[in-house]
Design a protein around this motif. Structure first.
Motif, short mmCIF file in Angstrom:
data_model
loop_
_atom_site.label_atom_id
_atom_site.label_comp_id
_atom_site.label_asym_id
_atom_site.label_seq_id
_atom_site.Cartn_x
_atom_site.Cartn_y
_atom_site.Cartn_z
N ARG A 41 0.68 -1.27 -0.18
CA ARG A 41 -0.15 -0.10 -0.01
C ARG A 41 1.05 1.20 -0.08
NH1 ARG A 41 -5.28 -1.02 -0.79
NH2 ARG A 41 -6.17 0.75 0.43
N MET A 43 3.04 2.28 2.01
CA MET A 43 3.00 3.18 3.48
C MET A 43 4.60 3.33 3.69
SD MET A 43 0.59 1.47 5.88
CE MET A 43 -1.37 1.16 5.54
N ASP A 44 4.97 4.53 4.32
CA ASP A 44 6.19 4.67 4.88
C ASP A 44 6.81 3.65 5.96
OD1 ASP A 44 5.35 5.34 7.38
OD2 ASP A 44 5.12 7.56 6.66
N ILE A 45 7.83 3.98 6.55
CA ILE A 45 8.44 2.94 7.29
C ILE A 45 7.87 2.88 8.72
CG2 ILE A 45 9.99 4.74 8.65
CD1 ILE A 45 11.68 1.80 7.05
N PHE A 46 7.32 3.84 8.99
CA PHE A 46 6.43 3.90 10.16
C PHE A 46 5.16 3.17 10.04
CE2 PHE A 46 2.58 5.57 12.79
CZ PHE A 46 3.32 5.36 14.03
N GLY A 47 4.45 3.20 9.03
CA GLY A 47 3.20 2.51 8.58
C GLY A 47 3.63 1.10 8.57
N VAL A 50 3.99 0.07 12.24
CA VAL A 50 2.69 -0.40 12.89
C VAL A 50 2.06 -1.44 12.50
CG1 VAL A 50 0.69 0.64 13.50
CG2 VAL A 50 2.57 2.14 13.57
N ILE A 51 1.83 -1.76 11.30
CA ILE A 51 1.23 -2.65 10.58
C ILE A 51 1.73 -3.88 11.00
CG2 ILE A 51 0.15 -3.85 8.63
CD1 ILE A 51 -0.95 -1.04 8.79
N PHE A 53 3.54 -4.69 13.65
CA PHE A 53 3.03 -4.83 14.94
C PHE A 53 1.64 -5.29 15.25
CE2 PHE A 53 1.43 -3.18 19.22
CZ PHE A 53 2.45 -3.65 20.23
N MET C 136 5.85 3.44 23.61
CA MET C 136 4.58 2.84 22.91
C MET C 136 3.32 3.71 23.12
SD MET C 136 5.46 -0.82 21.31
CE MET C 136 3.97 -0.69 20.75
N VAL C 156 -7.19 5.13 4.17
CA VAL C 156 -5.84 4.56 4.60
C VAL C 156 -5.38 5.75 5.83
CG1 VAL C 156 -3.52 4.03 4.55
CG2 VAL C 156 -5.34 3.05 2.81
N VAL C 159 -1.10 8.95 8.86
CA VAL C 159 -0.12 8.83 9.57
C VAL C 159 0.93 7.63 8.94
CG1 VAL C 159 -0.85 7.21 11.38
CG2 VAL C 159 0.83 8.82 12.04
N PHE C 160 0.20 6.80 8.38
CA PHE C 160 1.13 5.77 7.66
C PHE C 160 1.79 5.97 6.38
CE2 PHE C 160 -1.95 2.33 9.56
CZ PHE C 160 -1.36 2.60 10.85
N ARG C 161 1.41 7.36 5.95
CA ARG C 161 1.89 7.72 4.55
C ARG C 161 2.81 9.11 4.82
NH1 ARG C 161 -0.63 5.71 -0.04
NH2 ARG C 161 -2.78 4.62 0.66
N ARG C 162 2.52 9.98 6.05
CA ARG C 162 3.53 11.21 6.20
C ARG C 162 4.04 10.84 7.37
NH1 ARG C 162 -0.69 15.89 5.98
NH2 ARG C 162 -1.75 15.14 4.10
N GLU C 163 5.49 10.57 7.18
CA GLU C 163 6.34 10.08 8.22
C GLU C 163 6.45 11.13 9.42
OE1 GLU C 163 9.74 9.15 6.04
OE2 GLU C 163 9.73 7.21 6.71
N ALA C 166 4.44 10.74 12.94
CA ALA C 166 5.05 9.50 13.89
C ALA C 166 6.47 10.02 14.27
CB ALA C 166 4.96 8.47 13.13
#
Lengths: 196, 196, 196
Positions: A41, A43-47, A50-51, A53, C136, C156, C159-163, C166
């Motif tokens: 999808r 997503m960036d490294i944070f996404g 999280v997914i 986890f 966390m 979606v 927050v999963f797309r804009r680093e 996070a």
């Protein structure tokens, strides 16, 4: 007598190590499946983290929150959190080679499903819940990580479309209950479930 | 004296049976609404069952998790789980005839909304929460099952688009609070809410 | 001695008022961001209110449910609920003028993210959780309100797309932990986090 006791103890210890190894493998496999879905999808490294986890530890989290079993497992075992983050990040690096490893990955995924379902059943049983709740706790643990992953990726959960996952989890949970009812030793029961 | 006591008891018992019957009807209605939504999304038999369960018992589950009210209701009453599964499976069989039963179904749905809202208010009140939390617990119980259903079916929750559901639930909860404040007998209050 | 004690007390009181003011501002900012998102999806007044509530108080709710910290904060502080509803309804009125206020709004949003992350860390620390859980808990509080908002709006999560979001939350939480480890006074630590 002493030697035999120590033999038994070492046998039990090796069995516990075996179960722990499977549990850790299962968490890793689920984290990687989450990271792959997040990567698909864009997503960036944070996404991705999280997914990963949520997919790996979300099932157990929901089960414990439903059963009122506090504190949650991963809050007492930070090493699980580190494992999940590591597996998620690793996946972003090796994702391009994953296609060749698809068979290994499917095997790990199936192992994870069975291990998580058994762990969920055990948790509910120890807390003294009735049979139907034990089965549901097993299925919640086995399947809801994947449901959360798909909801966060804005998709209809794949488990609602492909019967196989749910059927396997249900079968494992029922088998677990049946073996307990027949008063089979717990460890043997677990072994049979994995063999089955 | 004895006959009158037994009369009162039998009256109270019949009232409790009445409330229980409405509760069971409400759970069935919600389970069927979930199963229908899942069927429309071409889910398999497992998806239908999960969505039925989440729609029927998800509202009470979220309420109890928010209020910290453990153990959750359905974990102590396995018969609810069986009822939900049965209603979900039944719906897959009779779905094609449901169009003619649409009026019955809408009536059951409205009944479910009112019953769930009242049950939610009662639960929060018994736990000693303040008024605004009582109203919110009622609305969470009445509405969030449908929200979960729509999220799992990958849709914007219908309750956020059609004011009617939320308004009815809010009105029921406020009426419940007002009647309590006027110190009206609980049973009469419940009856008035249903009549309203 | 008395004057200096009262001075210290008044200083501490002013600091607590400062923290409370920032907390209330943060809740309002998050509620408005939720209401705006709901308005963009053409939701009705109830949808707007629910999304505002979930965005503003959902992060803390999930954190407390994960940490087993009952009763939840907002159930003991009904004024938060009123604030969120008021902010949500206000937003529907002033939404058309919000474009000009975009800078103010972004500032409030960033403030909310930092404040929520710090509050989440504090909560987990007070409950005696290990460091990784503290971080966390901070990120869950800071970010999951927005995730819930986006899931309910069928998107979606942004927050999963804009680093950025996070990363800011993670940095704040880590800074919080580091300052605690160096045994810096809590209030100074908080001030540094806000300055940073």
């Amino acid at each position: 007598m002493l030697p035999s006791v120590s033999l038994l103890e070492s046998f039990q210890a090796s069995q516990m190590s075996f179960m722990l190894a499977i549990h850790l493998l299962a968490i890793m496999a689920e984290a990687m499946s989450g990271a792959l879905a997040a990567g698909r999808r864009n997503m960036d490294i944070f996404g991705v983290t999280v997914i990963a986890f949520v997919t790996a530890l979300g099932g157990g989290t929901i089960r414990d929150m439903v059963l009122g079993h506090y504190p949650l497992g991963w809050t007492q075992h930070p090493e699980y959190v580190y494992l999940v983050i590591a597996a998620g990040l690793l996946t972003t690096v090796v994702a391009r080679y994953m296609i060749r490893l698809k068979r290994v990955f499917l095997l790990l995924d199936a192992l994870g499903l069975v291990a998580f379902s058994l762990i969920g059943c055990s948790a509910a049983l120890e807390l003294g819940y009735p049979g139907v709740v034990v089965v549901m706790a097993g299925m919640i643990t086995g399947i809801s990580g994947g449901i959360l992953r798909d909801v966060l990726c804005n998709q209809v959960p794949v488990v609602f479309r492909r019967e196989l996952y749910a059927s396997v989890s249900l079968a494992v949970c029922l088998l677990f209950l049946v073996l307990r009812a027949w008063d089979v030793d717990h460890d043997i029961g677990t072994a049979v479930c994995f063999a089955g």
